[in-house]
Every structure is written in C-alpha cells, then in structure tokens.
Design an enzyme around this catalytic site. Structure first.
Site, PDB file in Angstrom:
ATOM      1  N   TYR B 434       0.814  -1.237   0.000  1.00 47.63           N
ATOM      2  CA  TYR B 434       0.000   0.000   0.000  1.00 47.63           C
ATOM      3  C   TYR B 434       0.840   1.276   0.000  1.00 47.63           C
ATOM      4  O   TYR B 434       2.038   1.231   0.153  1.00 47.63           O
ATOM      5  CB  TYR B 434      -1.099  -0.012   1.051  1.00 47.63           C
ATOM      6  CG  TYR B 434      -0.810  -0.087   2.538  1.00 47.63           C
ATOM      7  CD1 TYR B 434       0.414   0.162   3.099  1.00 47.63           C
ATOM      8  CD2 TYR B 434      -1.871  -0.401   3.408  1.00 47.63           C
ATOM      9  CE1 TYR B 434       0.590   0.099   4.478  1.00 47.63           C
ATOM     10  CE2 TYR B 434      -1.705  -0.470   4.777  1.00 47.63           C
ATOM     11  CZ  TYR B 434      -0.466  -0.212   5.304  1.00 47.63           C
ATOM     12  OH  TYR B 434      -0.302  -0.269   6.655  1.00 47.63           O
ATOM     13  N   GLU B 435       0.165   2.388  -0.269  1.00 55.91           N
ATOM     14  CA  GLU B 435       0.842   3.688  -0.479  1.00 55.91           C
ATOM     15  C   GLU B 435       1.849   3.618  -1.613  1.00 55.91           C
ATOM     16  O   GLU B 435       2.913   4.252  -1.551  1.00 55.91           O
ATOM     17  CB  GLU B 435       1.536   4.172   0.798  1.00 55.91           C
ATOM     18  CG  GLU B 435       0.671   4.286   2.013  1.00 55.91           C
ATOM     19  CD  GLU B 435      -0.586   5.090   1.786  1.00 55.91           C
ATOM     20  OE1 GLU B 435      -0.598   5.930   0.876  1.00 55.91           O
ATOM     21  OE2 GLU B 435      -1.568   4.870   2.508  1.00 55.91           O
ATOM     22  N   GLY B 436       1.521   2.895  -2.655  1.00 53.51           N
ATOM     23  CA  GLY B 436       2.439   2.737  -3.787  1.00 53.51           C
ATOM     24  C   GLY B 436       3.245   1.468  -3.592  1.00 53.51           C
ATOM     25  O   GLY B 436       4.118   1.414  -2.718  1.00 53.51           O
TER      26      GLY B 436
END
Lengths: 590, 590
Positions: B434-436
């Site tokens: 997550y978050e890239g």
C-alpha cells in the site's frame, strides 16, 4: 479464483531433451518414451487442473473441523480423493506386487509437482501416505508389508509421520512417548505428538500412524528411539478392520496456511503398536521417510511458485495501468498491460528463471534417486544425499520468495483473499519449516553431508560442473559456462574456507551454513540452465520446429546468469566473514 | 501470546547520541532534551505495551464486521482508542492552534513506531487521520481548517484517503469518480473507491474522507483530478453533526492480515464534497498525504520487524533443543537454548542489524522533514524527497523479510496462529503494497527523484558519505568506513550506469530500478551504522557507564558491515546487466 494449467511441455522438455530419460539404463527407464510420459502427464495435468485446483480455495476458506473426536475435511475433498484413487495415482511409483504401477520415482515426482501446485493441502494426504508406505516397504516384515501396503498404495488407508512432541522438535532425543513391550510381541504406545499432518480425516477407512517412541529400559537420547506402526483401527487377520485403537485427536491446529490439511495433536493412550525395523533404530527407519519427504517438500516449494507465477502472468497481461516508457503498446486501450513495465518483467523473470531451473534440478534429483534405488549406484546415492538439503532448503526459500513476488504483481488485489494469491504465500510458507526447518537442512549439509565419505560427493559435483564447462564452453555456450564457472569457484572457495577453519572453529563453518546451502542451490540451478542452454542451442541449430520455445529457454537462461547467479559473490563474502560477526554478541545483549 | 516492550533506550540513543537533536537549530528541537523525550517515550511505550499490544491478536482473530451498513471494530478497540485520545497522542506533532502539542514530526515518528509495533491495524485508524489532517492543514482554507482540524487532531473524527478504484490503482489517471459543481460552491461526488483503510468504523463520531475525483468538463487523465473533503456526517455551522452524507460502505475486504482495520469498498452516491486545494490539482494535495504516509509505511515495516524480533529472541532464549557444537552451555538442562546455535544467531543478527540501522535511518528522515518544514531548508527537503521511496520500499521489504525470519526461529510453532508470529508476517506484508507498491517506489526513485534538480540531491548524498568517511576513516573506524566506501562506490557506479544508458534506453534504468532502491537502502543503513559506530567508540573511549550497550552496538555494526552490506556488489551486477535480460522475452513467451 486462481487457475492452474499443468506445465506438461516444460516437464517433457526436462525429461527427454535435458535428462534423456528413455535412453538411460536405469531399470524401468527404457519404458519412459516421450509419448508414454506425455500421456501420463496429460492425464495427471487434467486431474490437477479440473478436480484438485478448484478445491484449493475451498479448502483454504473452510479448513478442517473436529467435532466429537471426528475430523472432517472441506467440502469436495472426499469426492476428489476418490477420483485420485480411481486413477491409481497414489501408487504410480509403488511396486506392482502391492498394487502399484511400478513406475520410477521420477514420474511420481513429475506428477507430484502438478498435484501439489493444484492443491498442496489436499495432496499432502496422499503424499504422507506415500512416505509411510515407503518406510514399511524398506523396513517392514513380509507380514507387515502384506497387511498394510496394498491398502496404503491404493490410499484406502492413509499414513502419517509422528515425530514432534511439544518440547521435542528438531532435537528428537528429548522425546518422551513410551512403548511398553507386550507378551504377544506388540507394544503399548503412550504419549502426545503434535503437528501431525493428515493425522485424522474422513478420506480413508483407516489411518496408519508411524510413531517414534522409546522402549522402556532402552538407551537415553536419540539412540533409544524406535519406530512403530500404530493403526487407527486394529486390523484383523483377514484384513478387515477391528476395534478402534487407543489413539485420538486432541485438537486441530489453527495455521497460517494449508488449512485443508488436518494438522492434529495426537494422543496415544496405551495404543497397540508394532515395531517397524530394529529396536532403537527408529531414526534410521524414519529417515527413509524423511529423505523422501524432504525432496517432496522441495518439490512443493517449486509447485507453489509455479501456480502463483501462472496467475501473476495472467494478471500482468490483463491489468491495464500506465504506459510503456518506450511508447504505448496498447494504444487503443485506456492503458497498457502492466507486463510492459520493466519492473514487472524483472519480477516475473525472477520467478520464471527460478521455477524452470528448479524443475530441472528436482527431476534430476529424482533421477538420481532411481539410479541409486533401481540401479544400486552408490555414487548417485551419495550425490543425492548431499543435494537433498539443498533441494529442500533452497527450493522452498526461493519458492516462497517467488509466491511473494507473484502476489506483489497484483498490488492491493494480491493482499485480499479473493484473488487467491495470499493462499499461495501462506501455503508455501510451511515448506520452509516442516520436515526439518531450513536452518536444520543447512546444518545437515555443512555439518554432515559435505564431509560424508571423505568429501567424495561434493568433489564429484565440482568435477561434474568443471567437465561440463570444459566440454561445452566454446562459442555461444561461453555466455552460460563462464558465469557458471565463476559461481562454482565461489562454491569451492566456500568449501575451502570451511575445510580450513571448520575443524578448529566449528562455528566458522556453521555460521555460514545457511549461505552455503543457498550458494550450492544457485550453482545447481546454474548447471541446470547451462545444460538447458546447450539443449536449446542445439535444437535451434538443428532447425527445430519449436523455435519460440527454445528461444524462450535461452532468454530465461541468460536472465538467470545475468541476474540470479551473481548472488554467489555476496554469499561467499558472508561465509568468509566467519564466526565472529555472528557469535560476538553475548546472549544477554540480544 | 506475543509480547512487546518499547525500545526506549535504543530510540533515545538515536535521538541524542547519533542525531544530537536538542543541539539542532531546527525550531522546536531545543526542547527535546533527553529527560523530556524519555518521559514522552516511556509514557507512549507503556500505552503501547499494556493497552495496544494485548489487542493485536484479538483484532487479528476477530476482524471487523459489517452489519446493516455499520462497521464494528474488534472487542476492546473502542476503549483503547479512547485511551490513546485521552493521552493526546494523535495530536502530538500537530499545531497547538488546532489542539495539538506542536512537537516535531520526529517525535510523532518515534511514538508511531511503538504504537505500530504494538498494533499496526489498530494504529492505522489514527495514522490515516494524521495524513488527512496534514493535507487539510497544508491545502485547506481557513474555514476548512477551523471546521475539521480540531476534531481530527483529537481523533474525535478520523480521516481516510480515497484514491483507488477497481480499474485504477497505480494509474490514477484512469479514475472515474465524478464531482459535479453545485450552485453553493460544493460538489456532488459519485463513484466507487476500493481498499479504503479505516473507511468506516465505530471509533469516532465522524469520518472525514479525502476523495480524488474528476470535475465534469476538466482535462483527461491525471491532470483532471481534484481532491475533495467528504464527511460521513454533514457538519453544521456550529460544528454539530447534521444529516448523513451520501457515502456508504459497500463491503469489507477479506485480507491476508491487518484484520483489525476495516478495509472498505466505499460508494459515493451524490455525496456532498468540498474542494480541497485548487481545481485539477488534486494530485499535488494528495501527495502531501502520500509522502507522509510513505514514511509512515516504512516505519511500519521497521515496527513489525521489531515486534517480531523481540518475540524471536525470547523464544530462542527459552526453547531447549540440541547442544552447542562447542560444548553444552546449559549442562544441567535437557538441552541448550537454541540461541547457542550459529544459524539461529545468524538469523537474529540479520534482524537486529536491520532493525537498529533502519530505526536510525527513519529518525534521520523524520529530522530532515522537520528541517524542511520547520526551518525551510530546501536541501533537506530535496534529500528527504529523494530518500522517501527508499525509506518506504527498502524498510518494508527488509522489514517483511525480518518478520519471516523471526517466524522461522519458532519452527512449526511459528506457523500456527497461537504464537502470533504468523500475524506479524501477514500484517507486515501489506506495507510492501500500500501507499504505492514497492515497484512504484523504485520507479519514483529512478525515474523521477534521481534526476530531480539536476541530480543535486543524490550528489549531496554521495558527498555526505564521502566526507563522513574522509573525516572519520582512521583507526578503528576504518573497519566501518572502508566497507561503506565500497558500497557507496557501488551505488555511484549504478547511478553512472543509469546516466550513461538511461537517456537512450530508458528500460536500461528501469530494469535496475528495484535493485537500485535496495542498493540505496543498504548504503543508507551502512552510513547509519558507521555513524553509530563512531558514537559508540567515542563513548567507550570516554569511559561510558554503558559499556555493554555500546559494545553491542559495535558488534551489530560489524555484523552489518560483514554480512549485510556486501549485498551491494550483487545488486550492482544485476543493474549493470541492463535491459536485455529483463526485456528480451516476448510477452507471449511468458
């Protein structure tokens, strides 16, 4: 839901083009003509894809249940197990005398990869039976063989291995389960065993437990351990089932994965058991199962990687995000499929180059086992004994890594259970742990196998790599043999370091054991890729009709040489740093 | 059940002996005297250990539930959340104007590590609120700030980030959620968002969603995306809550881990939203949240590793199996604790040397953020911008690996859920996604950050390493600066390779982006360990009363240099193999 397609063509390639199995003089191998093995693999592949694979997420979600002492497997397992039995698959490589098909272990391994890839938890029921039956086959009396093997080869009865106790895992010498001799020659077994895979379930009429226990009055430690056959239901003289034996399921473990397999706490309460093999020689008998089981676990690591990889490739070809940096490749769509992105490729190539190399390594290992068992070849036995911890440890570590990488291709979709990628990771994780945690494999390799028979087998391995490189290192092949030579030199340097320091400072060798196991694994896969490169270069030179197939092999071999094999340099540096960095910190400073 | 003890002493060491924070001229740092930070860390550590940690397995087992549109968190979460709020922890580093305590981001990071280690899923509710509040703080109007911030800083209201849609993850330009302008200046938001962490729950009175959407008639792609504030309940002029807004939970995702956090499918059905920041500049506003969130995720990777490590050490000291090869160390017991075995040490030292190096790196990164935000230092801003993808990608990859290693110490006990080690692995796994996803971090690093401002920041980093080694490379320090120089040279060579080939063949750079991210990470931790070695050597030379502590730092630094840092050599070789091995295979050959 994830899907699975059996890699029949890739297995056929290894069997016939790389290993040339039907040309081998190992007894039974001359039958293994390409058409014959293809027919077997296609039938197995169909069963794997259509019957076993669809059950895999069901087993994960539903798990096994214990109610009133009775274990139930997930919905559909019984019917699928019947189909596997009907096809005669459990006895594929078991002797015809006991109802098997008498094929080489090699074929059992090839089919085993497919079944495990389609459903690891499901396939374990039959895999453990195979291991238990092998131990009875090697160590059992004629009567024991006649009583148990026909039913175990058919999987009407399944088998288990009972080693671990709560306080005794790797160190089996601590075991407490007791066996009291009875007047009729049987024993009364009492104690608790944990982590018993397939310990009980509703797939078979009977469960034949192989149980390690101490005969009262025997030596302490590992030398006082014997192996016993303990059936769930007593077997009457006529082969019919009698009373329930004194063995019961205490509880089922909740695990990270392989939910479809019942992992049981087994309680033995004066259960009737029969000595298998000699008194106090239980470990020797158990090792027959464990070596086979270790190869089987290495194969599971590869199998989970293959299954996860197939789904990652499919997703990477379908999922549209972003544009290729070199220009749109799907200009009419809203975005390009993510397989255009170099980092997705890097990830997929890591998986692919591992999987195909590992498959060749595994099948070569299975061939060595046949060479040892069927042809009585002591050198083959020594070599596979040396490589067993590598096959188990390296293939499961890299196999797990591959499933994590495959999951990563899916981004957030990989983390939710819906897509099934999490299950591959969770199931693969156990392969690094059971049948001897990988640290124990490394210890076995460096502490025992390396020096076995005066180091003869590792020298034979080095010689094999050296002569391959010498005989094949010209022209285009240099691109494969040169990196292999460098890596093999790293491996030899590591062995030399152990020789120079290990006697005086055993910790200097043991501190590098895990790195050595990986280093060995990288070199083995390097050898496999060099052999495959040779085969595929020759096929292309000879105008094969399968150009794309062989070109893909070469591209993957190049990837392995360029991007995987250089790891040996770092591993050697770690090994050569010796014991000090590892052992310097006092226990209380952790 | 696993336990957690906050590593206050180690954090204090980094803050005061390595970073010398109270001597810094960053506004607010002079308050950070050792006694002051210790008091904060001890209070936070107690809350983490006694309130948050015991809930972690509860949250994993119970998960969140959705009934009749209402999400419930696991038992005990509400009470614990109240305790966190009462302590003022959510606002620790938020401005005093809005009810925060106005401390540096550094302190929020140090406390955040503790809370995340004790319970990642639980702490995410407050972490996402912090990110959303930060975006409003930077981009909101005075009225928006006044309306939302006081309640978000206290966590009476929590926040979320809404980016992903089913077909639009990394490629946010594909997003379809629509925003229709209304006469009163507000917008009507319609669309579906997925993977919304903390999307709904029963911990707060209101949930403030930050939602990316397209204003009708705006440009296509990413340039037509704007950010909106969409409260779950409308907020009246007097700050009281009004009617329910048109936003609802479609379903909860079943995930591999972080079960205690509600991951929601959010449906927006003409929900009222308020533009945050400028029209069509949504990505800029969102990046305020995302950069902070990325650092926070890197911190989570470290935190899970720390929690798992603590339990692995405890188990390794207690579990008795086998004997030390150099002679029994627990001769009166049935066996030695497994920490005597070199391969267990190797495993624990891998974890320890990563964790302590990562903690220093993370706190240094947090200091750079303060230097940038509080002191307006553009060079610090450039450097932390460069290192953000490294902090996120490297710390989560190695953090996940550390949790797997910690689980491995437990053998079979690590695989069953009872011991809690599986949860650390399953929870840590999301941090790589997550978050890239980490592949996107690598792309950000190599495709954008490296060349930012003409490559000025990466040059500044190289210069920093070089001058550190030059100024400190004498005597005992050479054992630390020499390996660091070698590793830094590998990093420079990789950068050079990208410069030489990246312009002509962008794929040559992108094929090595992931390796470069790791290579950078290894060098950063190498720099941290060299700085810590310097500090601890000086402390010992000055007759510190904490000899054992500093000697342990030096032993761990030596381990890092001997056994972790050499990885840079392999990474460089991979990078220098360029695009061909990665890109050669045609798509259809996968």
């Amino acid at each position: 839901m994830p899907s699975y397609t059996a890699p029949t063509k890739d297995i056929q390639y290894v069997l016939h083009e790389v290993l040339n199995v039907s040309g081998s003089d190992i007894p039974g191998y001359s039958d293994l003509e390409p058409e014959f093995t293809e027919a077997i693999l296609e039938a197995a592949g169909q069963l794997a894809a259509e019957v076993i694979a669809p059950l895999n997420p069901v087993g994960d979600k539903e798990g096994c249940t214990l109610q009133n002492g009775v274990v139930s497997t997930p919905k559909g397992f019984r019917e699928a197990f019947e189909q596997v039995k009907e096809g005669g698959w459990p006895g594929l490589d078991m002797p015809e005398d006991f109802g098997g098909q008498g094929m080489p272990y090699l074929m059992g391994t090839a089919v085993g990869e497919m079944f495990s890839a389609a459903g690891q938890a499901f396939t374990m029921y039959q895999g453990l039976t195979h291991g238990a039956a092998s131990a009875i086959l090697v160590h059992g009396t004629d009567q024991q063989k006649a009583t148990y093997l026909p039913r175990m080869v058919s999987c009407d009865w399944t088998g288990t291995m009972n080693l671990t106790e709560p306080h005794s895992g790797t160190d089996l010498g601590l075991m407490r389960t007791k066996a009291e001799p009875q007047a009729d020659g049987s024993y009364r077994i009492s104690g608790q065993k944990i982590f018993i895979s397939a310990g009980d379930h509703d797939l078979s009429e009977n469960v034949i437990h192989l149980v390690l226990a101490r005969i009262a009055g025997g030596p302490e430690g590992i030398k006082g351990v014997s192996l016993f056959i303990v059936p769930k239901f007593m077997v009457n003289e006529d082969g019919s089932l009698g009373a329930r034996n004194g063995v019961s399921v205490g509880s089922l473990e909740e695990k990270m994965g392989i939910h479809g397999n019942a992992t049981c706490v087994m309680n033995y309460d004066e259960a009737t058991g029969y000595l298998l093999g000699a008194e106090h020689k239980g470990m020797r008998a158990m090792f027959t199962m464990m070596n086979e089981a270790r190869l089987g676990v290495g194969m599971q690591g590869l199998a989970q990687a293959e299954a996860a990889y197939q789904n990652a490739v499919a997703y990477a070809k379908e999922r549209l995000q972003g544009r290729a940096v070199t220009g749109a490749e799907n200009p009419d769509g809203p975005a390009d499929p993510i397989i255009v992105h170099p980092d997705i490729r890097r990830n997929l190539m890591d998986q692919k180059s591992f999987i195909e190399g590992a498959r060749a390594f595994m099948l070569w290992g299975a061939q060595l086992i046949d060479q040892s068992h069927r042809a009585g070849d002591a050198e083959a036995e020594g070599l596979i004994s040396l490589m067993t911890p590598v096959l188990k440890g390296f293939l499961t570590d890299k196999g797990f890594e591959a499933t994590v990488n495959a999951q990563q291709v899916f981004g957030g979709h990989g983390y939710i259970e819906e897509w099934g990628m999490s299950q591959f990771v969770r199931d693969a994780r156990i392969t690094q742990i059971y049948e001897g945690a990988n640290g124990v494999q490394a210890l076995d390799l460096v502490g025992r196998k390396l020096a076995q028979d005066g180091g003869k087998h590792v020298m034979a391995f080095f010689e094999m790599v050296k002569s391959f490189c010498k005989e094949n290192g010209e022209g285009e092949m240099a691109a494969f043999t040169d990196p292999l030579k460098t890596a093999s030199k790293d491996l030899q340097s590591a062995g030399m370091f152990f020789m120079q320091h290990g006697m005086k400072t055993p910790n200097a060798a043991l501190s590098g054991s895990y790195d050595f196991m990986h280093l060995f694994g990288y070199v083995c896969l390097g050898l496999m890729w060099a052999r495959m490169a040779k085969v595929s270069l020759a096929a292309l030179a000879n105008g094969t009709g399968e150009r794309a197939f062989h070109e893909a092999k070469l591209a993957t071999a190049r990837y392995y040489m360029a991007r995987q094999l250089p790891m040996t340099g770092t591993l050697l540096k770690r090994i050569e740093s010796g014991a000090d960095p590892v052992m310097a910190l006092p226990v209380e400073a952790f």
